[in-house]
Design a protein around this motif. Structure first.
Motif, PDB file in Angstrom:
ATOM      1  N   ALA A   1       3.318  41.556  64.918  1.00 30.08           N
ATOM      2  CA  ALA A   1       1.883  41.731  64.674  1.00 30.08           C
ATOM      3  C   ALA A   1       1.414  43.144  65.024  1.00 30.08           C
ATOM      4  CB  ALA A   1       1.092  40.692  65.466  1.00 30.08           C
ATOM      5  N   ASP A   2       1.930  43.693  66.107  1.00 26.88           N
ATOM      6  CA  ASP A   2       1.397  44.995  66.532  1.00 26.88           C
ATOM      7  C   ASP A   2       1.973  46.168  65.734  1.00 26.88           C
ATOM      8  OD1 ASP A   2       3.899  45.141  67.576  1.00 26.88           O
ATOM      9  OD2 ASP A   2       3.272  45.226  69.680  1.00 26.88           O
ATOM     10  N   ASN A   3       2.836  45.901  64.775  1.00 28.41           N
ATOM     11  CA  ASN A   3       3.244  46.959  63.851  1.00 28.41           C
ATOM     12  C   ASN A   3       2.199  47.179  62.746  1.00 28.41           C
ATOM     13  OD1 ASN A   3       6.411  45.614  64.382  1.00 28.41           O
ATOM     14  ND2 ASN A   3       5.931  47.740  64.875  1.00 28.41           N
ATOM     15  N   PHE A   4       1.194  46.307  62.707  1.00 26.99           N
ATOM     16  CA  PHE A   4       0.194  46.381  61.640  1.00 26.99           C
ATOM     17  C   PHE A   4      -1.197  46.574  62.233  1.00 26.99           C
ATOM     18  CE2 PHE A   4       3.679  43.714  60.056  1.00 26.99           C
ATOM     19  CZ  PHE A   4       3.980  44.359  58.871  1.00 26.99           C
ATOM     20  N   GLU A   5      -2.112  47.017  61.369  1.00 28.67           N
ATOM     21  CA  GLU A   5      -3.509  47.173  61.790  1.00 28.67           C
ATOM     22  C   GLU A   5      -4.397  46.837  60.586  1.00 28.67           C
ATOM     23  OE1 GLU A   5      -4.403  51.146  62.964  1.00 28.67           O
ATOM     24  OE2 GLU A   5      -6.314  50.582  63.900  1.00 28.67           O
ATOM     25  N   ILE A   6      -5.504  46.183  60.833  1.00 36.95           N
ATOM     26  CA  ILE A   6      -6.439  45.894  59.739  1.00 36.95           C
ATOM     27  C   ILE A   6      -7.537  46.950  59.751  1.00 36.95           C
ATOM     28  CG2 ILE A   6      -8.064  44.217  58.782  1.00 36.95           C
ATOM     29  CD1 ILE A   6      -6.356  42.002  59.971  1.00 36.95           C
ATOM     30  N   ILE A   7      -7.697  47.604  58.601  1.00 35.86           N
ATOM     31  CA  ILE A   7      -8.729  48.642  58.495  1.00 35.86           C
ATOM     32  C   ILE A   7      -9.670  48.286  57.338  1.00 35.86           C
ATOM     33  CG2 ILE A   7      -7.177  50.446  59.382  1.00 35.86           C
ATOM     34  CD1 ILE A   7      -7.097  51.501  56.425  1.00 35.86           C
ATOM     35  N   GLU A   8     -10.791  49.008  57.284  1.00 36.43           N
ATOM     36  CA  GLU A   8     -11.691  48.850  56.145  1.00 36.43           C
ATOM     37  C   GLU A   8     -11.731  50.141  55.366  1.00 36.43           C
ATOM     38  OE1 GLU A   8     -15.528  47.257  56.762  1.00 36.43           O
ATOM     39  OE2 GLU A   8     -14.720  45.302  57.362  1.00 36.43           O
ATOM     40  N   SER A   9     -11.768  50.028  54.054  1.00 33.47           N
ATOM     41  CA  SER A   9     -11.876  51.233  53.229  1.00 33.47           C
ATOM     42  C   SER A   9     -12.737  50.900  52.021  1.00 33.47           C
ATOM     43  CB  SER A   9     -10.494  51.718  52.800  1.00 33.47           C
ATOM     44  OG  SER A   9      -9.934  50.794  51.899  1.00 33.47           O
ATOM     45  N   GLY A  10     -12.971  51.901  51.193  1.00 32.66           N
ATOM     46  CA  GLY A  10     -13.753  51.669  49.985  1.00 32.66           C
ATOM     47  C   GLY A  10     -12.904  51.077  48.881  1.00 32.66           C
ATOM     48  N   ILE A  11     -13.530  50.745  47.796  1.00 39.83           N
ATOM     49  CA  ILE A  11     -12.828  50.197  46.642  1.00 39.83           C
ATOM     50  C   ILE A  11     -12.913  51.220  45.520  1.00 39.83           C
ATOM     51  CG2 ILE A  11     -12.793  48.346  44.929  1.00 39.83           C
ATOM     52  CD1 ILE A  11     -14.182  46.597  47.089  1.00 39.83           C
ATOM     53  N   SER A  12     -11.778  51.559  44.924  1.00 40.22           N
ATOM     54  CA  SER A  12     -11.785  52.537  43.828  1.00 40.22           C
ATOM     55  C   SER A  12     -12.061  51.833  42.517  1.00 40.22           C
ATOM     56  CB  SER A  12     -10.411  53.222  43.707  1.00 40.22           C
ATOM     57  OG  SER A  12      -9.934  53.603  44.967  1.00 40.22           O
ATOM     58  N   GLU A  13     -12.927  52.433  41.704  1.00 38.95           N
ATOM     59  CA  GLU A  13     -13.117  51.953  40.325  1.00 38.95           C
ATOM     60  C   GLU A  13     -11.816  52.170  39.562  1.00 38.95           C
ATOM     61  OE1 GLU A  13     -15.968  51.136  38.384  1.00 38.95           O
ATOM     62  OE2 GLU A  13     -17.483  51.235  39.982  1.00 38.95           O
ATOM     63  N   PRO A  14     -11.421  51.245  38.699  1.00 37.92           N
ATOM     64  CA  PRO A  14     -10.222  51.488  37.898  1.00 37.92           C
ATOM     65  C   PRO A  14     -10.413  52.658  36.942  1.00 37.92           C
ATOM     66  CG  PRO A  14     -11.290  49.427  37.247  1.00 37.92           C
ATOM     67  CD  PRO A  14     -12.001  49.913  38.459  1.00 37.92           C
ATOM     68  N   ARG A  15      -9.457  53.573  36.950  1.00 40.21           N
ATOM     69  CA  ARG A  15      -9.456  54.655  35.959  1.00 40.21           C
ATOM     70  C   ARG A  15      -8.783  54.157  34.689  1.00 40.21           C
ATOM     71  NH1 ARG A  15      -6.906  59.058  39.919  1.00 40.21           N
ATOM     72  NH2 ARG A  15      -5.775  57.139  40.369  1.00 40.21           N
ATOM     73  N   ASP A  16      -8.724  55.018  33.698  1.00 41.07           N
ATOM     74  CA  ASP A  16      -8.156  54.615  32.406  1.00 41.07           C
ATOM     75  C   ASP A  16      -6.757  54.022  32.596  1.00 41.07           C
ATOM     76  OD1 ASP A  16      -8.488  54.323  29.665  1.00 41.07           O
ATOM     77  OD2 ASP A  16      -7.295  56.135  29.264  1.00 41.07           O
ATOM     78  N   GLY A  17      -6.542  52.821  32.096  1.00 36.25           N
ATOM     79  CA  GLY A  17      -5.237  52.162  32.200  1.00 36.25           C
ATOM     80  C   GLY A  17      -5.082  51.309  33.437  1.00 36.25           C
ATOM     81  N   GLU A  18      -6.055  51.337  34.336  1.00 34.77           N
ATOM     82  CA  GLU A  18      -5.954  50.559  35.579  1.00 34.77           C
ATOM     83  C   GLU A  18      -6.797  49.289  35.516  1.00 34.77           C
ATOM     84  OE1 GLU A  18      -4.974  53.866  39.001  1.00 34.77           O
ATOM     85  OE2 GLU A  18      -7.070  53.315  38.707  1.00 34.77           O
ATOM     86  N   ILE A  19      -6.564  48.429  36.492  1.00 34.75           N
ATOM     87  CA  ILE A  19      -7.407  47.240  36.675  1.00 34.75           C
ATOM     88  C   ILE A  19      -7.769  47.105  38.149  1.00 34.75           C
ATOM     89  CG2 ILE A  19      -6.450  45.962  34.701  1.00 34.75           C
ATOM     90  CD1 ILE A  19      -4.736  44.344  36.686  1.00 34.75           C
ATOM     91  N   LEU A  20      -8.875  46.419  38.385  1.00 36.00           N
ATOM     92  CA  LEU A  20      -9.251  46.088  39.757  1.00 36.00           C
ATOM     93  C   LEU A  20      -9.022  44.582  39.949  1.00 36.00           C
ATOM     94  CD1 LEU A  20     -10.561  46.688  42.538  1.00 36.00           C
ATOM     95  CD2 LEU A  20     -12.787  46.205  41.472  1.00 36.00           C
ATOM     96  N   VAL A  21      -8.169  44.259  40.915  1.00 33.57           N
ATOM     97  CA  VAL A  21      -7.822  42.856  41.176  1.00 33.57           C
ATOM     98  C   VAL A  21      -8.482  42.407  42.473  1.00 33.57           C
ATOM     99  CG1 VAL A  21      -5.925  41.218  41.580  1.00 33.57           C
ATOM    100  CG2 VAL A  21      -5.572  43.184  40.041  1.00 33.57           C
ATOM    101  N   HIS A  22      -9.095  41.233  42.453  1.00 31.08           N
ATOM    102  CA  HIS A  22      -9.609  40.613  43.663  1.00 31.08           C
ATOM    103  C   HIS A  22      -8.580  39.572  44.105  1.00 31.08           C
ATOM    104  CE1 HIS A  22     -13.419  38.848  45.793  1.00 31.08           C
ATOM    105  NE2 HIS A  22     -12.469  39.188  46.635  1.00 31.08           N
TER     106      HIS A  22
END
Lengths: 336, 336
Positions: free
Chosen positions: B21-42
């Motif tokens: 467990a202590d090898n990981f950390e939960i952080i918060e960041s922003g969400i990027s809009e998908p650029r051409d050819g990308e998708i945003l998955v929830h």
């Protein structure tokens, strides 16, 4: 025939691992006339090979062990003297399981083959056109599945099987790397058997020598040794590599069972395969291989080396000295 | 989207062996809009699997290790929110390498597949109709080559891959023997997954239990563990056996490289094969397998067990507890 005596090498005691001279005894006995369906063979060459260690071992194996008091199991090549079988006539040259003895009275099941390639020396029927050659042929081609351009690494590369493997791999369009013990064998690998590179496991740093000789990794490893040499080769497998387990000559005893670095992860990461291989499973296809091997010999594309001892008295110590690496080619005993 | 926050589980430090467990950390960041050819998955489900140990290891492996500071690599299943790629539209269910995070903005290479079997639970796309199922399918059928009447032994027999292997082997007409840890898993093997015999490696004498369960030897061994369990199974291989090396879960560290009994002689005497297998090599055939797995599920011939943790907070400790054997089925994290 009853006046003739038959000298036989019998297994006197079961060795703990590698059979030594004093595990055998030479005795004299009578010669049996062939009964219906049998033939009497006069042996000319007796074979000596690493697999004999297994044949006299009580450890589980792929054949029943030779019993003490019995004639030592062996391939031999000779001439039919008397025949009570319709497929054989006096004068036929035959190769088979005739044992370490001068005369063998046997049924047809003991005959591996009647030798057809009369233009080639009889001794080859115990080597490059015999079990060694067909072992190399099927082990490499059927189990190793070499593709042109592959890098093929062979252990005991100057040996009776290994030298044929290296040359068949070259004929198949592969790059060949031999591993052998001592400078004489390394020179033989390069100059007689045409390996692209040869490594002396006794004096070279195998790890760096192998890395240098196999910059794209090892696609096929024809393994006659097992043990420490194989441990190094496994670290250099290419993706999709095939490891042909043909023998374990470097492991002097399986009692207690030896340990070594675990192979699973190499196989997993490299999607590689290790496969055991026993030539007797290919008996029904031997003539196909021998026809090709003989043709390559006639064309000068397949070379061999023999190490011929003279006289049946040489037999008892011949396996132990083979394991000491004292032979320089296929070991045979010429008895007449 | 810019007001939304994306919770992500990042690799904070590289573990020596099994990630804790202590090898990981939960952080918060922003969400990027998908650029051409990308998708945003929830993401809806995140996967937890033994292979993750390898993904964060610096030891040579079949993929680049996750770098510290990066989102933990993971399969996940979710729904397309936004699409700038012609093959995807909002509402599509997808499975792929979306990482341990709530939202993933990815190109099509990260998408393993668009999920077509809408009648089945979405979570299955990370298990029995996902990588676990196709691993079982191709590992058993393409590498293990089972024949009707063969005895198939499976390690981690109640696990996500193993349970599918055992059932596909039954469908293939084989006799199945599962090896699992603890009485609950052994009961699951027999009653849920239909193994003909199940062995508890924690309390049974594996050697005698395996001999009793496999009187004719082991024709196929689907090996998810390596280590001591495999050492026993190798002693019971039948002639011509196939060992599928799928994972090495029982080996907690490859640094230093562990030793074990040498496998060469088993492979030689039994003409057996050990072959490593990496499912990503079969990516072009996944749909073939998933079509069949889905059909067997609908027919009630293929059963599964899931172990669903609730909330992304469960992710950091989930691998370590998997290696402690605390899960009772395919481990997933449901994040919404």
């Amino acid at each position: 025939m009853n006046n003739n005596r038959n000298r036989q090498v019998i297994l006197k005691s079961r060795p703990a691992d590698i059979p030594q001279a004093d595990n055998f005894e030479i005795i004299e006995s009578g010669i049996s006339e062939p009964r219906d369906g049998e033939i009497l063979v006069h042996n000319i060459y007796l074979s000596v090979e690493p697999a004999m260690r297994g044949w006299v071992s009580s450890v589980a194996n792929y054949s029943e062990p030779v019993r003490t008091g019995e004639v030592m199991r062996s391939f031999a090549a000779g001439e039919v003297l008397l025949s009570a079988h319709p497929d054989f006539k006096p004068g036929d040259k035959v190769m088979g399981m005739f044992g370490w003895q001068e005369f063998a009275t046997v049924g047809p099941a003991a005959v591996t083959r009647k030798i057809g390639e009369d233009d080639l020396p009889l001794s080859l029927s115990l080597g490059v056109t015999g079990l060694n050659g067909v072992t190399a042929y099927f082990g490499l081609l059927d189990v190793g599945l070499p593709r042109p351009g592959d890098t093929v690494v062979v252990s005991t590369a100057a040996g009776a099987v290994g030298s044929a493997v290296g040359q068949i791999a070259k004929i198949s369009g592969c790059r060949t790397v031999g591993i052998a013990g001592g400078p004489a064998k390394v020179v033989q690998c390069r100059e007689l058997f045409g390996y692209d590179a040869a490594i002396d496991y006794k004096s070279d740093d195998i790890e760096s020598a192998l890395a240098a000789a196999c910059p794209k990794g090892v696609d096929v490893y024809f393994d006659n040794t097992g043990g420490a040499i194989s441990d190094v080769v496994l670290r250099h497998l290419a993706v999709g590599a095939r490891v042909v387990i043909c023998g374990t000559a470097s492991v002097s005893s399986w009692n207690p069972w030896p340990s070594g670095p675990r192979a699973e992860r190499h196989l997993l990461v490299k999607r590689a395969r290790m496969q055991g291989f026993v030539i007797f499973d290919y008996a029904h296809q031997f003539e196909v291989a021998i026809t090709r091997l003989a043709q390559w010999l006639r064309e000068g594309r397949l070379r061999y080396s023999e190490d011929v001892l003279e006289g049946i008295e040489q037999a008892p110590g011949a396996i132990a000295s083979l394991y000491r690496g004292e032979n320089t080619g296929k070991r045979l005993i010429k008895i007449r």
